[in-house]
Design a protein around this motif. Sequence first.
Motif, mmCIF file in Angstrom:
data_model
loop_
_atom_site.group_PDB
_atom_site.id
_atom_site.type_symbol
_atom_site.label_atom_id
_atom_site.label_comp_id
_atom_site.label_asym_id
_atom_site.label_seq_id
_atom_site.Cartn_x
_atom_site.Cartn_y
_atom_site.Cartn_z
ATOM 1 N N GLN A 9 0.854 -1.257 0.178
ATOM 2 C CA GLN A 9 0.016 -0.018 0.012
ATOM 3 C C GLN A 9 1.008 1.336 0.005
ATOM 4 O O GLN A 9 0.421 2.202 -0.631
ATOM 5 C CB GLN A 9 -0.851 0.006 1.324
ATOM 6 N N PHE A 10 1.964 1.409 0.761
ATOM 7 C CA PHE A 10 2.925 2.388 0.753
ATOM 8 C C PHE A 10 3.597 2.496 -0.495
ATOM 9 O O PHE A 10 3.316 3.844 -0.911
ATOM 10 C CB PHE A 10 4.009 2.287 1.992
ATOM 11 N N ASP A 11 3.842 1.468 -0.988
ATOM 12 C CA ASP A 11 4.656 1.618 -2.383
ATOM 13 C C ASP A 11 3.754 2.177 -3.513
ATOM 14 O O ASP A 11 4.204 2.951 -4.358
ATOM 15 C CB ASP A 11 5.242 0.452 -2.747
ATOM 16 N N ARG A 12 2.318 1.770 -3.428
ATOM 17 C CA ARG A 12 1.522 2.365 -4.183
ATOM 18 C C ARG A 12 1.008 3.795 -4.089
ATOM 19 O O ARG A 12 0.689 4.477 -5.104
ATOM 20 C CB ARG A 12 0.353 1.465 -4.417
ATOM 21 N N ALA A 13 1.056 4.313 -2.816
ATOM 22 C CA ALA A 13 0.561 5.494 -2.579
ATOM 23 C C ALA A 13 1.265 6.662 -3.288
ATOM 24 O O ALA A 13 0.493 7.739 -3.381
ATOM 25 C CB ALA A 13 0.953 5.629 -0.999
ATOM 26 N N ASN A 14 2.293 6.897 -3.591
ATOM 27 C CA ASN A 14 3.011 7.904 -4.363
ATOM 28 C C ASN A 14 2.237 7.892 -5.954
ATOM 29 O O ASN A 14 1.795 9.037 -6.183
ATOM 30 C CB ASN A 14 4.402 7.885 -4.272
ATOM 31 N N GLU A 15 2.412 6.915 -6.389
ATOM 32 C CA GLU A 15 1.773 6.769 -7.689
ATOM 33 C C GLU A 15 0.326 7.162 -7.657
ATOM 34 O O GLU A 15 -0.143 7.900 -8.663
ATOM 35 C CB GLU A 15 1.792 5.212 -8.325
ATOM 36 N N TYR A 16 -0.493 6.542 -6.747
ATOM 37 C CA TYR A 16 -1.844 6.793 -6.643
ATOM 38 C C TYR A 16 -2.029 8.317 -6.664
ATOM 39 O O TYR A 16 -2.702 8.961 -7.002
ATOM 40 C CB TYR A 16 -2.464 6.336 -5.399
ATOM 41 N N GLY A 17 -1.102 9.003 -5.601
ATOM 42 C CA GLY A 17 -1.455 10.458 -5.292
ATOM 43 C C GLY A 17 -1.060 11.317 -6.746
ATOM 44 O O GLY A 17 -1.898 12.168 -6.902
ATOM 45 N N ASN A 18 -0.368 10.756 -7.480
ATOM 46 C CA ASN A 18 0.022 11.389 -8.667
ATOM 47 C C ASN A 18 -1.181 11.476 -9.816
ATOM 48 O O ASN A 18 -1.678 12.317 -10.464
ATOM 49 C CB ASN A 18 1.302 10.984 -9.321
ATOM 50 N N LYS A 57 -4.069 13.696 -8.448
ATOM 51 C CA LYS A 57 -3.935 14.953 -8.687
ATOM 52 C C LYS A 57 -3.944 15.184 -10.205
ATOM 53 O O LYS A 57 -4.356 16.302 -10.511
ATOM 54 C CB LYS A 57 -2.205 15.379 -8.356
ATOM 55 N N GLN A 70 -6.622 0.859 -5.204
ATOM 56 C CA GLN A 70 -6.298 1.468 -3.367
ATOM 57 C C GLN A 70 -7.154 1.050 -2.435
ATOM 58 O O GLN A 70 -6.572 0.480 -1.330
ATOM 59 C CB GLN A 70 -6.112 2.925 -3.696
#
Length: 244
Positions: free
Chosen positions: A63-72, A75, A167
């Motif tokens: 979940q942490f590894d995916r969080a940055n890509e998901y945030g982009n 946005k 997510q």
Amino acid sequence: MPYRRLPNTDQARMKAIEMALEKGKRTAYSELAFSQLTLDKIQTLYPNLSNCVRQLQATKQVQFDRANEYGNIFKKAKLYLSHFVQVLNFAIQREEMKPAVREFYGLRPNAFDVPPLNLEKDVLAWGERIIQGEQKRCMQGGSAIYSPSIALVKVHYENFKDAFHHQKILQNNTDRASMKMQDVREQADTMIQQLWNEIEARFEGQPDEVRREKAAQYGVVYVYRQSELKRMEAEKLQINLNFN
């Protein structure tokens, strides 16, 4: 006098059980400070505890590894939806479209604000309305809006929708692992308390320092209170001064 402190982290729980298991392997049953029944119980508990810890760590990491890509992705979807509405508003202000066309998108005809897009649920709801609204307006003879086109807005919206559902799956996996871990924690805490009670009872009657030292070899943890540490430090300092 130091007091016994039970483990309060998963790693500390595992270490407490591991030390007891190691003692169980290397110590004759007649000399072991806890019962064979307790040894059997912690041997059964440990693999389950270890598996639950690894599973929870793994789900959190994914979940942490995916969080940055998901945030982009989130946005980008907000950006395209916001820009589309702004271009629509500019066309109305230039009198290329009538204010009433805003109703196709679920927007107030006489307001030129951009709908709220700060939350995931807002992007999901407004994305659907705006895409459907543009399609309906064009089907009734309206000219398509470009820069960005609704096709490009839809691409980023669909990317976000897919990422959002993925997510959610990852979050559900973490929640299930957390619930399972909580159940095993309770079992481990009960088992460790029983284990340490047996160990301390075995060395009961011996001098406090000896009893704590022997119990600590089985993994029992003792800690000093802050006031005791300060007193010990002061006594050590005084001894050094006297020595000098």
